[in-house]
Scaffold this motif. Structure first.
Motif, PDB file in Angstrom:
ATOM      1  N   GLY A 135       0.805  -1.214   0.000  1.00 54.74           N
ATOM      2  CA  GLY A 135       0.000   0.000   0.000  1.00 54.74           C
ATOM      3  C   GLY A 135       0.837   1.262   0.000  1.00 54.74           C
ATOM      4  N   LEU A 136       1.930   1.268   0.768  1.00 59.74           N
ATOM      5  CA  LEU A 136       2.754   2.471   0.836  1.00 59.74           C
ATOM      6  C   LEU A 136       3.540   2.672  -0.448  1.00 59.74           C
ATOM      7  CD1 LEU A 136       3.768   4.889   2.381  1.00 59.74           C
ATOM      8  CD2 LEU A 136       5.466   3.404   3.501  1.00 59.74           C
ATOM      9  N   VAL A 137       4.063   1.607  -1.017  1.00 60.63           N
ATOM     10  CA  VAL A 137       4.775   1.741  -2.292  1.00 60.63           C
ATOM     11  C   VAL A 137       3.852   2.333  -3.348  1.00 60.63           C
ATOM     12  CG1 VAL A 137       5.747   0.430  -4.220  1.00 60.63           C
ATOM     13  CG2 VAL A 137       6.525  -0.030  -1.891  1.00 60.63           C
ATOM     14  N   ARG A 138       2.640   1.855  -3.417  1.00 58.85           N
ATOM     15  CA  ARG A 138       1.702   2.412  -4.400  1.00 58.85           C
ATOM     16  C   ARG A 138       1.371   3.870  -4.085  1.00 58.85           C
ATOM     17  NH1 ARG A 138      -2.016  -2.979  -5.085  1.00 58.85           N
ATOM     18  NH2 ARG A 138      -1.132  -3.658  -7.084  1.00 58.85           N
ATOM     19  N   ALA A 139       1.185   4.184  -2.803  1.00 59.18           N
ATOM     20  CA  ALA A 139       0.844   5.553  -2.426  1.00 59.18           C
ATOM     21  C   ALA A 139       1.955   6.532  -2.766  1.00 59.18           C
ATOM     22  CB  ALA A 139       0.528   5.616  -0.928  1.00 59.18           C
ATOM     23  N   LEU A 140       3.215   6.057  -2.777  1.00 56.37           N
ATOM     24  CA  LEU A 140       4.354   6.926  -3.060  1.00 56.37           C
ATOM     25  C   LEU A 140       4.686   6.985  -4.551  1.00 56.37           C
ATOM     26  CD1 LEU A 140       6.593   6.146   0.025  1.00 56.37           C
ATOM     27  CD2 LEU A 140       5.346   8.268  -0.474  1.00 56.37           C
ATOM     28  N   HIS A 141       3.747   6.566  -5.383  1.00 55.77           N
ATOM     29  CA  HIS A 141       3.828   6.730  -6.827  1.00 55.77           C
ATOM     30  C   HIS A 141       2.603   7.509  -7.308  1.00 55.77           C
ATOM     31  CE1 HIS A 141       6.723   3.424  -6.504  1.00 55.77           C
ATOM     32  NE2 HIS A 141       7.117   3.691  -7.727  1.00 55.77           N
ATOM     33  N   LEU A 149       1.699   8.388   6.881  1.00 54.77           N
ATOM     34  CA  LEU A 149       1.262   7.079   7.345  1.00 54.77           C
ATOM     35  C   LEU A 149       1.826   6.818   8.734  1.00 54.77           C
ATOM     36  CD1 LEU A 149      -0.032   4.223   6.848  1.00 54.77           C
ATOM     37  CD2 LEU A 149       2.223   3.532   5.997  1.00 54.77           C
ATOM     38  N   ASP A 150       0.944   6.542   9.660  1.00 56.68           N
ATOM     39  CA  ASP A 150       1.351   6.078  10.987  1.00 56.68           C
ATOM     40  C   ASP A 150       0.978   4.602  11.050  1.00 56.68           C
ATOM     41  OD1 ASP A 150       2.144   5.785  13.589  1.00 56.68           O
ATOM     42  OD2 ASP A 150       0.495   6.952  14.447  1.00 56.68           O
ATOM     43  N   GLY A 151       1.784   3.780  10.367  1.00 54.11           N
ATOM     44  CA  GLY A 151       1.448   2.380  10.208  1.00 54.11           C
ATOM     45  C   GLY A 151       1.944   1.510  11.345  1.00 54.11           C
ATOM     46  N   GLU A 152       1.628   0.247  11.257  1.00 47.88           N
ATOM     47  CA  GLU A 152       2.080  -0.708  12.267  1.00 47.88           C
ATOM     48  C   GLU A 152       3.589  -0.922  12.158  1.00 47.88           C
ATOM     49  OE1 GLU A 152       1.221  -5.319  13.734  1.00 47.88           O
ATOM     50  OE2 GLU A 152       0.135  -4.488  12.008  1.00 47.88           O
ATOM     51  N   PHE A 153       4.143  -0.794  10.956  1.00 47.44           N
ATOM     52  CA  PHE A 153       5.551  -1.119  10.739  1.00 47.44           C
ATOM     53  C   PHE A 153       6.368   0.039  10.179  1.00 47.44           C
ATOM     54  CE2 PHE A 153       2.895  -4.864  10.240  1.00 47.44           C
ATOM     55  CZ  PHE A 153       3.458  -5.716  11.174  1.00 47.44           C
ATOM     56  N   THR A 154       5.709   1.028   9.566  1.00 47.19           N
ATOM     57  CA  THR A 154       6.413   2.145   8.937  1.00 47.19           C
ATOM     58  C   THR A 154       5.659   3.441   9.209  1.00 47.19           C
ATOM     59  OG1 THR A 154       7.212   0.723   7.148  1.00 47.19           O
ATOM     60  CG2 THR A 154       7.275   3.090   6.758  1.00 47.19           C
ATOM     61  N   ARG A 155       6.418   4.484   9.480  1.00 44.08           N
ATOM     62  CA  ARG A 155       5.842   5.821   9.632  1.00 44.08           C
ATOM     63  C   ARG A 155       6.500   6.752   8.630  1.00 44.08           C
ATOM     64  NH1 ARG A 155       6.380   8.094  15.470  1.00 44.08           N
ATOM     65  NH2 ARG A 155       5.120   9.714  14.472  1.00 44.08           N
ATOM     66  N   VAL A 156       5.691   7.522   7.928  1.00 39.77           N
ATOM     67  CA  VAL A 156       6.204   8.572   7.062  1.00 39.77           C
ATOM     68  C   VAL A 156       5.368   9.816   7.289  1.00 39.77           C
ATOM     69  CG1 VAL A 156       7.074   6.978   5.318  1.00 39.77           C
ATOM     70  CG2 VAL A 156       4.764   7.892   5.090  1.00 39.77           C
ATOM     71  N   ASP A 157       5.987  10.970   7.062  1.00 39.68           N
ATOM     72  CA  ASP A 157       5.307  12.237   7.339  1.00 39.68           C
ATOM     73  C   ASP A 157       5.431  13.149   6.128  1.00 39.68           C
ATOM     74  OD1 ASP A 157       4.052  14.382   8.528  1.00 39.68           O
ATOM     75  OD2 ASP A 157       5.786  14.973   9.742  1.00 39.68           O
ATOM     76  N   ALA A 158       4.307  13.354   5.445  1.00 40.65           N
ATOM     77  CA  ALA A 158       4.199  14.311   4.343  1.00 40.65           C
ATOM     78  C   ALA A 158       5.261  14.087   3.268  1.00 40.65           C
ATOM     79  CB  ALA A 158       4.264  15.743   4.878  1.00 40.65           C
ATOM     80  N   THR A 185      -4.736  -7.411  -3.383  1.00 38.50           N
ATOM     81  CA  THR A 185      -3.903  -6.277  -3.773  1.00 38.50           C
ATOM     82  C   THR A 185      -3.012  -6.477  -4.983  1.00 38.50           C
ATOM     83  OG1 THR A 185      -2.009  -6.914  -2.385  1.00 38.50           O
ATOM     84  CG2 THR A 185      -3.756  -5.639  -1.325  1.00 38.50           C
ATOM     85  N   ALA A 186      -2.687  -7.700  -5.362  1.00 35.67           N
ATOM     86  CA  ALA A 186      -1.590  -7.908  -6.314  1.00 35.67           C
ATOM     87  C   ALA A 186      -2.063  -8.018  -7.753  1.00 35.67           C
ATOM     88  CB  ALA A 186      -0.796  -9.156  -5.931  1.00 35.67           C
ATOM     89  N   ASP A 187      -1.114  -7.874  -8.669  1.00 36.15           N
ATOM     90  CA  ASP A 187      -1.346  -8.072 -10.098  1.00 36.15           C
ATOM     91  C   ASP A 187      -0.879  -9.441 -10.564  1.00 36.15           C
ATOM     92  OD1 ASP A 187      -2.138  -5.219 -10.760  1.00 36.15           O
ATOM     93  OD2 ASP A 187      -0.139  -4.898  -9.914  1.00 36.15           O
ATOM     94  N   GLY A 188      -0.035 -10.092  -9.763  1.00 39.45           N
ATOM     95  CA  GLY A 188       0.486 -11.392 -10.143  1.00 39.45           C
ATOM     96  C   GLY A 188       0.920 -12.184  -8.933  1.00 39.45           C
ATOM     97  N   TRP A 189       0.993 -13.491  -9.113  1.00 35.37           N
ATOM     98  CA  TRP A 189       1.388 -14.417  -8.041  1.00 35.37           C
ATOM     99  C   TRP A 189       2.369 -15.438  -8.586  1.00 35.37           C
ATOM    100  CZ3 TRP A 189      -1.134 -19.619  -7.337  1.00 35.37           C
ATOM    101  CH2 TRP A 189      -0.606 -20.294  -6.233  1.00 35.37           C
ATOM    102  N   ILE A 190       3.450 -15.652  -7.837  1.00 31.83           N
ATOM    103  CA  ILE A 190       4.460 -16.643  -8.190  1.00 31.83           C
ATOM    104  C   ILE A 190       4.387 -17.765  -7.158  1.00 31.83           C
ATOM    105  CG2 ILE A 190       6.897 -17.050  -8.628  1.00 31.83           C
ATOM    106  CD1 ILE A 190       7.141 -13.947  -8.877  1.00 31.83           C
TER     107      ILE A 190
END
Length: 304
Positions: A135-141, A149-158, A185-190
């Motif tokens: 979700g964050l990778v997509r949001a940052l594109h 994001l104040d996430g469970e594992f990652t926080r980013v600010d603006a 969420t995904a487009d493909g599965w391996i």
């Protein structure tokens, strides 16, 4: 940006990732690009000193090629800060003209990951971390408003998103919870452990992906299945293309063509990765893959 993987057939090559094989890896990917293959893969295990680092490898190999797409199968999420990973993907996309896929996993080698200095996560937490990362990778594109994001594992600010389309996402999901993330969420599965279309793993796992996709309001057909195929390309047909456990061994170009065509037409396969590093025939094997097997499968599938 390549069109949605699930809506076309893609054929790739896994050239290896060993430090000792670096020169041959470069030659293999350059050849694959000239031969018209669609993508190459590199694995991501940065805790092993005898292996090349995946994202540095992607950058160099994409820079040495013109058309082929690169993907880490799969990114070791616990060892990489997600905001920096997002910037790496955006940078690779810009520099290569969109020739990168975000392959992602929850992390399957925890004893080694811990040696890398990362805190161990339980399996459920690791899957949550993977979904948060996607979700964050997509949001940052894609440009737009700053991301907080104040996430469970990652926080980013603006953080400003890169003005670059988000890459396709492939997962290496194995367990039920991570397969559900793939469906949502995904487009493909391996499928893991080089499981193919006749394997028990595939038969029991793909329905979980499809169910989660439908629950999320998605069309399961939009989620590609990309199969890893270690195996030999032989001069003459083998008595059997599979061992006693049903695992794929390989065979002649005709046997490969027949099996892969069946995989597409009867089992919904969307992509295949031939592991050049696992075939003792070496250059002959990849040339037969690129110049004989792939065109033959494409032609057979087109005829239906």
């Amino acid at each position: 940006m390549p069109e949605r993987l699930a809506r076309r057939l893609w054929f790739g090559v896994g050239p290896g990732i060993g430090v000792a094989d670096a020169s041959e890896i470069v030659r293999t990917v350059e050849y694959a690009d000239r031969a018209g293959l669609d993508f190459f893969t590199v694995s991501d295990h940065p805790y092993f000193g005898d292996r090349l680092e995946a994202y540095s490898s992607l950058a160099l190999l994409l820079g040495r090629t013109r058309n082929i797409t690169g993907v880490a199968t799969v990114t070791n999420t616990p060892t990489r800060p997600v905001p920096l990973l997002a910037r790496s993907l955006a940078t690779l996309s810009v520099l290569s003209g969109g020739r990168v896929v975000y392959g992602v996993g929850a992390g399957g080698y925890w004893d080694d990951i811990v040696r890398f200095g990362v805190d161990r996560l339980g399996s459920a937490a690791a899957v949550r971390a993977m979904e948060e990362a996607i979700g964050l990778v997509r949001a940052l594109h894609g440009g737009g408003a700053p991301v907080t994001l104040d996430g469970e594992f990652t926080r980013v600010d603006a953080l400003d998103p890169a003005a670059v389309p988000a890459p396709l996402v492939w997962t290496g999901s194995v367990g039920p919870k991570s397969l559900a993330v793939t469906g949502r969420t995904a487009d493909g599965w391996i499928p893991g452990n080089a499981a193919d279309w006749r394997s028990e793993r595939y038969r029991t796992s793909r329905p979980l992906v499809d169910e989660a996709a439908r629950e999320a309001g998605r069309d399961p057909a939009d989620i590609a299945t990309v199969f890893n195929l270690p195996g030999r390309v032989t001069d003459a047909p083998l008595p059997s293309t599979r061992d006693a456990t049903g695992r794929w061994l390989g065979g002649s170009t005709g046997q490969w063509t027949e099996e892969l065509t069946e995989a597409v037409l009867e089992h919904g396969a969307s992509g295949f990765v031939y592991f050049a590093s696992g075939d003792p025939s070496g250059r002959i094997g990849i040339e037969r893959w690129a110049e004989e097997i792939v065109p033959a499968v494409r032609e057979a599938v087109a005829k239906g």
